[in-house]
Every structure is written in C-alpha cells, then in structure tokens.
Design a protein around this motif. Structure first.
Motif, PDB file in Angstrom:
ATOM      1  N   PRO A  97      14.316 -19.694 -83.156  1.00 19.21           N
ATOM      2  CA  PRO A  97      13.884 -19.282 -84.498  1.00 19.21           C
ATOM      3  C   PRO A  97      15.039 -19.064 -85.452  1.00 19.21           C
ATOM      4  CG  PRO A  97      12.691 -18.085 -82.812  1.00 19.21           C
ATOM      5  CD  PRO A  97      13.758 -18.851 -82.098  1.00 19.21           C
ATOM      6  N   GLN A  98      16.135 -18.463 -84.937  1.00 17.71           N
ATOM      7  CA  GLN A  98      17.289 -18.208 -85.813  1.00 17.71           C
ATOM      8  C   GLN A  98      17.887 -19.538 -86.297  1.00 17.71           C
ATOM      9  OE1 GLN A  98      20.188 -15.725 -83.866  1.00 17.71           O
ATOM     10  NE2 GLN A  98      21.603 -16.027 -85.578  1.00 17.71           N
ATOM     11  N   LEU A  99      17.940 -20.514 -85.397  1.00 17.95           N
ATOM     12  CA  LEU A  99      18.493 -21.818 -85.793  1.00 17.95           C
ATOM     13  C   LEU A  99      17.560 -22.532 -86.761  1.00 17.95           C
ATOM     14  CD1 LEU A  99      19.897 -23.199 -82.415  1.00 17.95           C
ATOM     15  CD2 LEU A  99      21.206 -22.773 -84.506  1.00 17.95           C
ATOM     16  N   ILE A 100      16.272 -22.386 -86.528  1.00 18.10           N
ATOM     17  CA  ILE A 100      15.297 -23.057 -87.407  1.00 18.10           C
ATOM     18  C   ILE A 100      15.339 -22.411 -88.795  1.00 18.10           C
ATOM     19  CG2 ILE A 100      12.816 -23.426 -87.804  1.00 18.10           C
ATOM     20  CD1 ILE A 100      12.571 -23.558 -84.689  1.00 18.10           C
ATOM     21  N   GLY A 101      15.409 -21.096 -88.796  1.00 13.78           N
ATOM     22  CA  GLY A 101      15.566 -20.383 -90.067  1.00 13.78           C
ATOM     23  C   GLY A 101      14.265 -20.124 -90.800  1.00 13.78           C
ATOM     24  N   ASP A 102      14.395 -19.369 -91.884  1.00 14.15           N
ATOM     25  CA  ASP A 102      13.223 -18.910 -92.636  1.00 14.15           C
ATOM     26  C   ASP A 102      12.680 -19.948 -93.606  1.00 14.15           C
ATOM     27  OD1 ASP A 102      13.484 -16.547 -91.403  1.00 14.15           O
ATOM     28  OD2 ASP A 102      14.641 -15.593 -93.040  1.00 14.15           O
ATOM     29  N   ARG A 103      13.520 -20.897 -93.979  1.00 16.18           N
ATOM     30  CA  ARG A 103      13.058 -21.849 -94.999  1.00 16.18           C
ATOM     31  C   ARG A 103      12.054 -22.835 -94.427  1.00 16.18           C
ATOM     32  NH1 ARG A 103      17.294 -25.008 -97.581  1.00 16.18           N
ATOM     33  NH2 ARG A 103      15.870 -25.304 -99.320  1.00 16.18           N
ATOM     34  N   ALA A 104      12.080 -23.003 -93.115  1.00 18.09           N
ATOM     35  CA  ALA A 104      11.150 -23.974 -92.507  1.00 18.09           C
ATOM     36  C   ALA A 104       9.762 -23.377 -92.393  1.00 18.09           C
ATOM     37  CB  ALA A 104      11.659 -24.362 -91.126  1.00 18.09           C
ATOM     38  N   LYS A 105       8.784 -24.190 -92.751  1.00 21.20           N
ATOM     39  CA  LYS A 105       7.393 -23.763 -92.554  1.00 21.20           C
ATOM     40  C   LYS A 105       6.844 -24.457 -91.310  1.00 21.20           C
ATOM     41  CE  LYS A 105       3.103 -23.858 -95.437  1.00 21.20           C
ATOM     42  NZ  LYS A 105       2.210 -23.551 -94.450  1.00 21.20           N
ATOM     43  N   ARG A 106       7.242 -25.725 -91.145  1.00 19.67           N
ATOM     44  CA  ARG A 106       6.720 -26.525 -90.020  1.00 19.67           C
ATOM     45  C   ARG A 106       7.849 -26.916 -89.066  1.00 19.67           C
ATOM     46  NH1 ARG A 106       4.934 -28.208 -94.737  1.00 19.67           N
ATOM     47  NH2 ARG A 106       2.780 -27.684 -95.199  1.00 19.67           N
ATOM     48  N   VAL A 107       7.490 -26.980 -87.801  1.00 22.89           N
ATOM     49  CA  VAL A 107       8.450 -27.428 -86.786  1.00 22.89           C
ATOM     50  C   VAL A 107       7.744 -28.451 -85.899  1.00 22.89           C
ATOM     51  CG1 VAL A 107       9.946 -26.746 -84.879  1.00 22.89           C
ATOM     52  CG2 VAL A 107       9.537 -25.148 -86.741  1.00 22.89           C
ATOM     53  N   ALA A 108       8.413 -29.564 -85.623  1.00 23.63           N
ATOM     54  CA  ALA A 108       7.856 -30.556 -84.686  1.00 23.63           C
ATOM     55  C   ALA A 108       8.708 -30.544 -83.421  1.00 23.63           C
ATOM     56  CB  ALA A 108       7.866 -31.945 -85.315  1.00 23.63           C
ATOM     57  N   VAL A 109       8.054 -30.316 -82.298  1.00 18.95           N
ATOM     58  CA  VAL A 109       8.753 -30.298 -81.004  1.00 18.95           C
ATOM     59  C   VAL A 109       8.528 -31.649 -80.334  1.00 18.95           C
ATOM     60  CG1 VAL A 109       8.946 -29.158 -78.768  1.00 18.95           C
ATOM     61  CG2 VAL A 109       8.346 -27.814 -80.806  1.00 18.95           C
ATOM     62  N   LEU A 110       9.575 -32.453 -80.250  1.00 17.73           N
ATOM     63  CA  LEU A 110       9.464 -33.768 -79.598  1.00 17.73           C
ATOM     64  C   LEU A 110       9.915 -33.605 -78.153  1.00 17.73           C
ATOM     65  CD1 LEU A 110       9.282 -34.572 -82.573  1.00 17.73           C
ATOM     66  CD2 LEU A 110      10.767 -36.509 -82.089  1.00 17.73           C
ATOM     67  N   HIS A 111       9.090 -34.064 -77.226  1.00 17.25           N
ATOM     68  CA  HIS A 111       9.428 -33.901 -75.802  1.00 17.25           C
ATOM     69  C   HIS A 111       8.893 -35.099 -75.032  1.00 17.25           C
ATOM     70  CE1 HIS A 111       5.248 -33.097 -74.696  1.00 17.25           C
ATOM     71  NE2 HIS A 111       5.165 -32.453 -75.852  1.00 17.25           N
ATOM     72  N   PRO A 112       9.482 -35.390 -73.856  1.00 19.04           N
ATOM     73  CA  PRO A 112       8.959 -36.515 -73.078  1.00 19.04           C
ATOM     74  C   PRO A 112       7.743 -36.098 -72.262  1.00 19.04           C
ATOM     75  CG  PRO A 112      10.827 -35.555 -71.950  1.00 19.04           C
ATOM     76  CD  PRO A 112      10.661 -34.774 -73.230  1.00 19.04           C
ATOM     77  N   GLU A 113       7.031 -37.094 -71.795  1.00 17.09           N
ATOM     78  CA  GLU A 113       5.826 -36.837 -70.997  1.00 17.09           C
ATOM     79  C   GLU A 113       6.147 -35.922 -69.809  1.00 17.09           C
ATOM     80  OE1 GLU A 113       3.949 -40.495 -70.013  1.00 17.09           O
ATOM     81  OE2 GLU A 113       2.318 -39.529 -68.932  1.00 17.09           O
ATOM     82  N   ALA A 114       7.310 -36.133 -69.181  1.00 19.45           N
ATOM     83  CA  ALA A 114       7.671 -35.340 -67.995  1.00 19.45           C
ATOM     84  C   ALA A 114       7.763 -33.847 -68.317  1.00 19.45           C
ATOM     85  CB  ALA A 114       9.004 -35.824 -67.422  1.00 19.45           C
ATOM     86  N   LEU A 115       7.978 -33.505 -69.579  1.00 19.38           N
ATOM     87  CA  LEU A 115       8.115 -32.092 -69.958  1.00 19.38           C
ATOM     88  C   LEU A 115       6.956 -31.663 -70.851  1.00 19.38           C
ATOM     89  CD1 LEU A 115      11.978 -31.909 -70.657  1.00 19.38           C
ATOM     90  CD2 LEU A 115      10.758 -31.306 -68.562  1.00 19.38           C
ATOM     91  N   ALA A 116       5.765 -32.171 -70.528  1.00 19.38           N
ATOM     92  CA  ALA A 116       4.598 -31.882 -71.375  1.00 19.38           C
ATOM     93  C   ALA A 116       4.326 -30.382 -71.457  1.00 19.38           C
ATOM     94  CB  ALA A 116       3.367 -32.611 -70.832  1.00 19.38           C
TER      95      ALA A 116
END
Ligand SMILES: NC(=O)c1ccc[n+]([C@@H]2O[C@H](COP(=O)([O-])OP(=O)(O)OC[C@H]3O[C@@H](n4cnc5c(N)ncnc54)[C@H](O)[C@@H]3O)[C@@H](O)[C@H]2O)c1
Ligand SMILES: O=C(O)C(=O)C[C@@H](O)[C@H](O)[C@H](O)COP(=O)(O)O
Length: 548
Positions: free
Chosen positions: A217-236
């Motif tokens: 969260p600290q890295l993403i920061g307050d200005r972001a409203k949306r976050v997309a988490v991209l991950h491979p099938e193995a880490l569903a």
C-alpha cells in the motif's frame, strides 16, 4: 443463546462486510470477520499466508478461526468467500443461522469486474464467474439456512431482508464499534538495495526479506484508486489473496490472470490486459502490480509502460530469476514469432519486493533456472558468488540452502550497480546480456518452451568458448563455466545440427548493429567486454564446443 446471531457466507464482492457491519449496527452487536481473525492469528496478511504456507494451511487457520468465533462471538460473523470449500468448516456451520448472500453473474461482473481467482484467458469474466459460481453455489446452499439475493438491492435492503428472513428484531440503542482489523507487517531484517534514477526516472528500492507484502500500500500510494494485480495461473490463489488485501485497504483492486511462463509474453496477452484496464477505467494515477516469475514481471512492466503511455508499477517477483534479474532494472517486454523480447520498453518499477518465502513453492527446475543468472552475475562481476555456489552446489539448488539470501542479494547488487548508471543500455548494461545472444536464439528455436536459465547456461558456455578462441579468456576460467553450471544441474550443450538456424536467429539480437553480430565475452572474471563481428569460423568453432 450462545454463538453468532448471523453467519454470512457468499462470494467475494457480494458485500458481506458492508452488510455485516450494517446488521451489527441494527442489532446493537459486534461484527466479526474470520479473514481478519486469520490475519491477526498468523500475524500477516492472507496473501502472505498463501505465499509462505500455501492454501491448505490458510484453510486450516480459517477453520480454526471459524471454530473460535462460533464458540465465542455472539454478533454478526462473516466468512471468507472460499471458506465453504473446506469440509471441516462446512460441518462446523451445521444448524447455525447461516445466510448465503447471492448475486447473479451479471451483478458479479458489474460489481467486481474482472476480479476472480479463476483463469481469465478468454477475456470472458462472465464465463469465469459462471464457472466459479457453478463450483461453489451448492456448497453455499448446503450450509445456509436461507438465501438472500443481493441483485439490484442496496446494502440496507439486503440487511432488512436478512433480518426479516431470520425474524430478528432491530436494536434501537448504541452502536458497538466494529471489530475489523487487518494489519500486515514487514519483518525485521529486510535488505534494501537502492537503484538510482537515471534518464529522468525515479529511484526505487529492491527489498529482500520475508513478509514484505505489507509494503505494497505504501508503494502504491494514496493517489491510486485502482490497482491491477497481474499473476500467472500457477499463482492464482496468491494473486487473488494479494488482490483481496488491496481491496481491504480501500483500493478498487482487480486481478488479471496470465498464462504461465513464456506463453504470457505475447501481444495477445498484453492486449487482453489493456482490455481489462480499459474496462476498469484505469487512469494514469492507478498502479499495476506484477506478482510472479520473470515472464509475469516482464509483461506487467510492459503493460504498465504502454498503458496510457506509462503508469506506475510494482514488481513482486516469486522466482529466483525474477528476483535477481527480471524484476530489477526496468527492462520490460514480450516476444514475437521473430525473436525474444523484441517488443518492449525501459520502464522501471516503483519498487521491487523479493519475498523469499515465495521460493518455497517453486519447482526445482525453475529454481535452478534462476541460478544461471546468479552465476552470470558471478562471472561478470562478483566472484564471491561463484565461490559460494562451488562451496555447496546442492544447497544452491534449493531455497533452504545456506547461502540463498546472500546469493540473491549479491546478484541484485550487481544488477543494481549496472542499471543505476545505464538504464537504457547505452553501453555498460550490455554486460548483463552475457550468454544471452545464443540463449535467445535457442529459446526462439525451441518456440519459447525452454526455461530461460537453461538456455542462458548453454549461452554462457558458448560465450566462454568464444572468449577463449578469440584469445581473451584463460582456459581455467572457461572451464570453470562448465564446472559451476553443471554442478547445480544446468545444461551445457545443444543440438549440433541447429547452428544455421541459431546464427539466423542471432541476427535480430538487440546488440547487433546492421549486419554486425556483437557478443559479450570475458577478459577474465569480472572483466566483461564486447566482441564485435567475430570471424564466422571462430563462431562455428565455439558452437562446436557446446554441440551435443
Ligand atoms: N526484464 C529482464 O531484465 C529480464 C531478465 C532476466 C530474465 N527475463 C525474463 O524472465 C523470464 C523467465 O523468468 P522465470 O525464470 O522467473 O520464469 P517464469 O516467469 O516463466 O516462471 C517459471 C514458472 O514458475 C511459475 N511460478 C512463478 N513463481 C512461482 C512460485 N513462487 N511457485 C510456483 N510456481 C511459480 C510460473 O507460473 C511459471 O510457470 C524470461 O521470459 C526471461 O526473458 C527478463
Ligand atoms: O537487464 C538486462 O539488461 C539484461 O540483459 C538481463 C538479461 O538477463 C535478460 O534476460 C534480459 O531480458 C535480456 O534482454 P534483451 O534486451 O537481450 O532482450
């Protein structure tokens, strides 16, 4: 009466916590969420439990949290979306006032968009939601005393319907504060390696340690409203757990599942991600998080570089190779039929979180593949790496080895120093390509089915032979390549009859200039240099040394 007044079950995004807190208010009681209990007991976020200990362990903790709450909590209780998957948890719920909050597929897509723990390869969230619900609906119904549909209803209307269905009277007195909590922590002893900002980019840090996801969260920061988490099938499950944690922090978080390994590094997958971002209304202040191996972080970074001409991104590498190389330095990209990484951009991340616990679930061949890049860092810059591997080659094949953290940190430092002064590969950065000219040609020849590290291993033996034949590298150092790579189980040879194709493939290497092939070779350990336009006979002879 003991036990909770109401137990809420249902899929993610159905509104269990909003409705649960409302119900608690109306009944003058407390709200409890077993996910928060699991987090409090484990002392870490749900995604970290998945990382460190796996789903089975999470379900055990969840079952224990449900059992404890059923014994002690007398208010409104809500369970995680997947809790009913566990038979023991379902048994605990027998005979209790369990309410299944349902929503139809259209409503799920509208509310949650592309969030799902299921594969999303066909850009078809409806189908994915349908499959998820088909698998779980009968389990929700099995444990529930009553079902309350949430479609087209406000949370207040849903709460009213639940009170009516269970014939519970509303309370008119004081509200009791909610008991929700979720406080992921970062463990002490984390190493921080700084990458300087060059070419107009910001500096950032690579963190190496355990339980690092609390940093997100600290890295993403307050200005972001949306976050997309991209991950491979193995880490569903892990990807979904990270998404849920971010959603709990107040972000509009979506998960985008990618195919495993190189199958993710295609323009079709990138286009799929762009579509998902577009449908979610992703803006320039929103943030992409890539959780996975190098293939995932390469795509996540590339999507971040290309979406709206550049949004911030954070790398959460989960393989050795991604930790020491792919996630660091801002080279992002995808393959094309014509060659490896031919389309891409230099787009550094805002931070890199190397959570060593992720390595525990990595298959041994993928672990060993990452050792090729570690050994590369040893040859081009840090001989202590070679000494450590040689001292315990078996230990270097597993995350439990005695030097795992040191090998990873040393390799990151090698890369950090290089990319801190030459982000865009104007010169020095080319040394990181040691062994890669032939490696990429082999990967293309194998239609990207080979592990990158396996190809790099052969590529480094070839480069060492090239250096030896060009009169630059001493015999002992050239031989040391074979010895150290073989000691950890990496391959040293490739099919002899493939040379013409490999030579052709190498022509599109990014170090080539016009018709001039260029290779990184060594003048000695820690002394990389460029060999331009070597004699074709020398090239062929060097290849002869790696031919099977
Ligand atoms: N951008 C760069 O500077 C750079 C540097 C080096 C390599 N790369 C790229 O990185 C890629 C190779 O990366 P890689 O070796 O990490 O392979 P990978 O990303 O293909 O991952 C290997 C496999 O492990 C799975 N996986 C990932 N983490 C896991 C975990 N913790 N537990 C279980 N399974 C897990 C993945 O889904 C995949 O199937 C190549 O495409 C290569 O070109 C890029
Ligand atoms: O970071 C770099 O620069 C590297 O060359 C690191 C390599 O290990 C990595 O495989 C990289 O993706 C290769 O880049 P490419 O430009 O040759 O595609």
């Amino acid at each position: 009466m003991s036990g909770p007044l109401i137990v809420l079950v249902g899929p993610m995004g159905v509104g269990k916590s909003t409705v649960g807190e409302l119900l608690a208010e109306r009944l003058g009681t407390t709200y409890r969420d077993t996910d928060a209990d699991v987090v409090a007991t484990a002392g870490k976020a749900i995604s970290e439990i998945f990382f460190d200990e796996g789903e089975e362990r999470f379900r055990d903790l969840e079952r224990q949290a449900v059992q404890d709450s059923l014994a002690r909590h007398t208010g409104v209780l809500s369970l995680g979306g997947g809790a009913v998957l566990d038979e023991g948890t379902r048994t605990l719920l027998a005979g209790l006032p369990v309410v299944y909050l349902s929503m139809d597929v259209d409503e799920a897509v509208r509310r949650v968009g592309l969030n799902t723990a299921r594969p999303l390869l066909a850009v078809n969230p409806r189908r994915q939601w349908r499959e998820l619900m088909d698998a779980r609906r009968h389990l929700y119904e099995e444990v529930a005393r009553t079902t309350v549909a949430t479609d087209d209803r406000t949370p207040e209307e849903v709460a009213r319907a639940i009170l009516d269905a269970l014939e519970l009277p509303e309370h008119t007195g004081q509200t009791v504060p909610s008991g929700r909590e979720n406080t992921p922590m970062t463990e002490q002893g984390t190493t921080r390696i700084r990458i300087a900002g060059t070419a107009g980019t910001d500096p950032y840090e690579v963190l190496v340690g355990r339980r690092l996801l609390g940093e997100l969260p600290q890295l993403i920061g307050d200005r972001a409203k949306r976050v997309a988490v991209l991950h491979p099938e193995a880490l569903a499950e892990t990807g979904e757990a990270v998404r849920e944690d971010l959603a709990a922090q107040g972000y509009e978080a979506i998960a985008i599942q990618l195919p495993n390994a190189e199958e993710a590094k295609t323009v079709e997958v990138a286009a799929y991600c762009w579509k998902a971002l577009g449908q979610t209304g992703f803006t320039r202040t929103d943030v992409i998080v890539g959780v996975g191996g190098g293939a995932t972080t390469d795509v996540a970074g590339f999507v971040a570089a290309s979406w709206l001409r550049g949004v911030r991104w954070i790398a959460v590498p989960t393989t050795v190779l991604a930790m020491v190389d792919a996630a660091v330095g801002g080279k992002t990209g995808i393959n094309t039929a014509e060659g490896k990484n031919l389309v891409g951009a230099f787009h550094p991340p805002a931070g890199v979180l190397c959570d060593l616990a992720a390595l525990d679930s990595l298959p041994v061949n993928d672990y060993v593949s990452g050792m090729a890049e570690i050994i590369k860092a040893g040859f081009i810059s840090d001989p202590v790496i070679l000494d450590l591997v040689e001292a315990d080659p078996q230990g270097a094949r597993t995350p439990a080895g005695p030097h795992t953290a040191e090998l990873i940190e040393r390799s990151i430092r090698v890369k950090a120093e290089v990319v801190s002064s030459d982000l865009k590969e104007s010169g020095l950065r080319e040394i990181l390509n040691y062994g890669h000219t032939l490696a990429h040609a082999i990967e293309k020849n194998e239609r990207y089915k080979w592990r990158h590290g396996a190809a790099v291993s052969i590529g480094m033996v070839f480069a060492a032979e090239l250096g030896r034949l060009a009169g630059r590298l001493d015999d002992a150092t050239a031989d040391r390549h074979r010895a150290v790579l073989e000691s950890v189980g990496l391959p040293l040879t490739y099919r002899g009859d493939q040379w013409p194709k490999l030579l052709e493939n190498m022509k599109v290497d990014k170090k080539s200039r016009g018709d001039l092939l260029r290779f990184i070779v060594l003048d000695g350990i820690g002394k990389p240099t460029v060999l331009e336009g070597p004699d074709p006979a020398v090239l062929l002879a060097a290849y002869g040394e790696v031919s099977a």
